[in-house]
Design a protein around this motif. Structure first.
Motif, PDB file in Angstrom:
ATOM      1  N   PHE B  79      -3.700  -2.169  17.498  1.00  0.00           N
ATOM      2  CA  PHE B  79      -4.505  -2.620  16.361  1.00  0.00           C
ATOM      3  C   PHE B  79      -5.279  -3.909  16.638  1.00  0.00           C
ATOM      4  CE2 PHE B  79      -5.794  -4.013  12.253  1.00  0.00           C
ATOM      5  CZ  PHE B  79      -6.068  -2.832  11.571  1.00  0.00           C
ATOM      6  N   TYR B  96     -11.231  -4.700   7.169  1.00  0.00           N
ATOM      7  CA  TYR B  96      -9.929  -4.765   6.495  1.00  0.00           C
ATOM      8  C   TYR B  96      -8.937  -3.805   7.140  1.00  0.00           C
ATOM      9  CZ  TYR B  96     -11.903  -7.272   2.489  1.00  0.00           C
ATOM     10  OH  TYR B  96     -12.490  -8.203   1.678  1.00  0.00           O
ATOM     11  N   GLN B  97      -7.697  -4.278   7.246  1.00  0.00           N
ATOM     12  CA  GLN B  97      -6.604  -3.366   7.572  1.00  0.00           C
ATOM     13  C   GLN B  97      -6.078  -2.798   6.257  1.00  0.00           C
ATOM     14  OE1 GLN B  97      -3.144  -5.146   9.470  1.00  0.00           O
ATOM     15  NE2 GLN B  97      -2.529  -3.164  10.277  1.00  0.00           N
ATOM     16  N   ARG B  98      -5.886  -1.491   6.192  1.00  0.00           N
ATOM     17  CA  ARG B  98      -5.379  -0.868   4.962  1.00  0.00           C
ATOM     18  C   ARG B  98      -4.193   0.032   5.284  1.00  0.00           C
ATOM     19  NH1 ARG B  98      -8.510  -1.998   0.726  1.00  0.00           N
ATOM     20  NH2 ARG B  98     -10.653  -2.673   1.139  1.00  0.00           N
ATOM     21  N   ASP B  99      -3.334   0.191   4.260  1.00  0.00           N
ATOM     22  CA  ASP B  99      -2.099   0.950   4.493  1.00  0.00           C
ATOM     23  C   ASP B  99      -2.330   2.450   4.304  1.00  0.00           C
ATOM     24  OD1 ASP B  99      -2.531   0.726   1.806  1.00  0.00           O
ATOM     25  OD2 ASP B  99      -0.514   0.073   1.279  1.00  0.00           O
ATOM     26  N   HIS B 100      -2.854   3.068   5.332  1.00  0.00           N
ATOM     27  CA  HIS B 100      -3.162   4.493   5.328  1.00  0.00           C
ATOM     28  C   HIS B 100      -3.280   4.907   6.785  1.00  0.00           C
ATOM     29  CE1 HIS B 100      -5.748   8.127   4.823  1.00  0.00           C
ATOM     30  NE2 HIS B 100      -5.088   8.257   3.692  1.00  0.00           N
ATOM     31  N   PHE B 102      -5.854   6.199   8.043  1.00  0.00           N
ATOM     32  CA  PHE B 102      -7.094   5.480   8.358  1.00  0.00           C
ATOM     33  C   PHE B 102      -6.816   4.007   8.040  1.00  0.00           C
ATOM     34  CE2 PHE B 102      -8.774   9.736   7.934  1.00  0.00           C
ATOM     35  CZ  PHE B 102      -9.799   9.769   8.863  1.00  0.00           C
ATOM     36  N   TRP B 105     -10.939  -0.413   8.262  1.00  0.00           N
ATOM     37  CA  TRP B 105     -12.150  -0.115   7.482  1.00  0.00           C
ATOM     38  C   TRP B 105     -13.108  -1.277   7.630  1.00  0.00           C
ATOM     39  CZ3 TRP B 105     -12.976   4.390   4.630  1.00  0.00           C
ATOM     40  CH2 TRP B 105     -11.863   5.243   4.530  1.00  0.00           C
TER      41      TRP B 105
END
Lengths: 179, 148
Positions: B79, B96-100, B102, B105
């Motif tokens: 990452f 942005y890092q997102r909890d998914h 994917f 973003w």
């Protein structure tokens, strides 16, 4: 230049062609309006325009929706809206504009865009940004949207952000007036 | 910290600003304060970064600029390295890092549509990851105001 790449995303038909005096004005105020008694006259002085020209050009840019809004740009985090989530929805194409308009009327929804699905990995075609005081508040707001806009049968996903790397105001144009 | 007056000022100014000779005086009168006080408060809110900017918000697409939202599925262990690659482009406005699945973003802001494809192609080559590009197809009206 690879022409295939050039044509992957053609400009939207709604695009407005700006003259160079408008562009010069836009470039000058994109970092902010002067905090002075007569800001429009002061802008005009550095552009060789009088106050009336500055005001009427700005009025036209607002009427043409090149300027979406004129005023303060808030940082939500600093104002107590500490949580936000990108909430995405899988909406049938024939009702997406009705539902998009329904979602957009809530004040905690700050973005509401239609974007393409990327099947099979990504079925969602409506992207919203939902704010709240904290994560629970965001989830309550999502629930309120589901109930208010009748989205019980619609698939959705809440993507909270866990880290933010970069945030800058986009600088769109760097142009100079030549006359 | 913000006080009641700061909040009132922000709420009034979120809905717009007069296009008149002395617009600050006009808004100050509406708030029942002096022009000097309004300008001083705004300077303070900008300096302490409560406000990021005071002025116009443009529709970049109308101006010929181009934006796109882009997502990647990045293996957890890669990452930070992938973030370094993506963030190295000046066209990447935020990320942005997102909890998914994917989990990354980012938004690309460019002057020409071709530039977006070019940045994405380079990111694909440098990271070996498939780039999912989500250009805006339509925008639905939002009030753009949050009560503070």
């Amino acid at each position: 230049m690879d022409m295939k790449v050039q044509h992957r995303h053609p400009p939207l038909p709604e695009q407005v062609i700006l003259g160079e005096r408008d562009q010069a004005l836009i470039t000058l105020i994109q970092t902010g309006l002067p905090l002075s008694k007569t800001p429009y006259a002061d802008l005009g002085r550095s552009l060789g325009m009088d106050e009336e020209e500055v005001i009427s050009r700005l009025k036209n840019l607002i009427d043409d929706k090149v300027i979406k809004r004129f005023g303060v740009v808030v940082r939500h985090h600093e104002l107590g809206y500490r949580a936000n989530a990108m909430v995405v929805w899988d909406i049938p194409d024939d009702i997406i504009s009705d539902l998009g308009s329904c979602l957009g009327q809530f004040d905690f929804v700050t973005l509401c865009y239609r974007r393409p699905r990327r099947l099979p990995e990504w079925p969602y075609n409506l992207f919203t940004m939902i704010h709240g005081q904290d994560r629970d508040d965001v989830l309550e707001n999502v629930q309120l949207l589901v109930e208010s806009c009748g989205l019980n049968e619609i698939g959705h996903k809440v993507l909270f952000s866990t880290r933010r790397f970069k945030q800058r105001g986009a600088i769109y144009r760097k142009t100079e007036m030549t006359d | 910290m913000m006080d009641e007056l700061d909040r009132k000022i922000i709420n009034v100014l979120q809905s717009g600003f007069p296009l008149s000779k002395e617009p600050y005086a006009e808004v100050a009168a509406q708030l029942e304060i002096t022009e000097v006080e309004l300008i001083t408060r705004l300077q303070g809110l900008l300096e302490n970064k409560t406000l990021s900017r005071f002025g116009p918000m443009y529709d970049a697409q109308k101006m010929g600029g181009s934006f796109s939202l882009v997502a990647l599925q990045v293996p957890e262990e890669d990452f930070d390295a992938v973030a370094d690659v993506v963030n190295s482009y000046s066209e990447v406005a935020h990320n942005y890092q997102r909890d998914h699945k994917f989990n990354m973003w980012y938004v690309i802001a460019a002057e020409a549509p071709g530039q977006i494809a070019e940045v994405n192609r380079e990111i694909e080559q440098r990271t070996g990851l498939k780039v999912f590009n989500f250009p805006k197809l339509a925008e639905y009206y939002v009030g753009l105001q949050l009560p503070v």
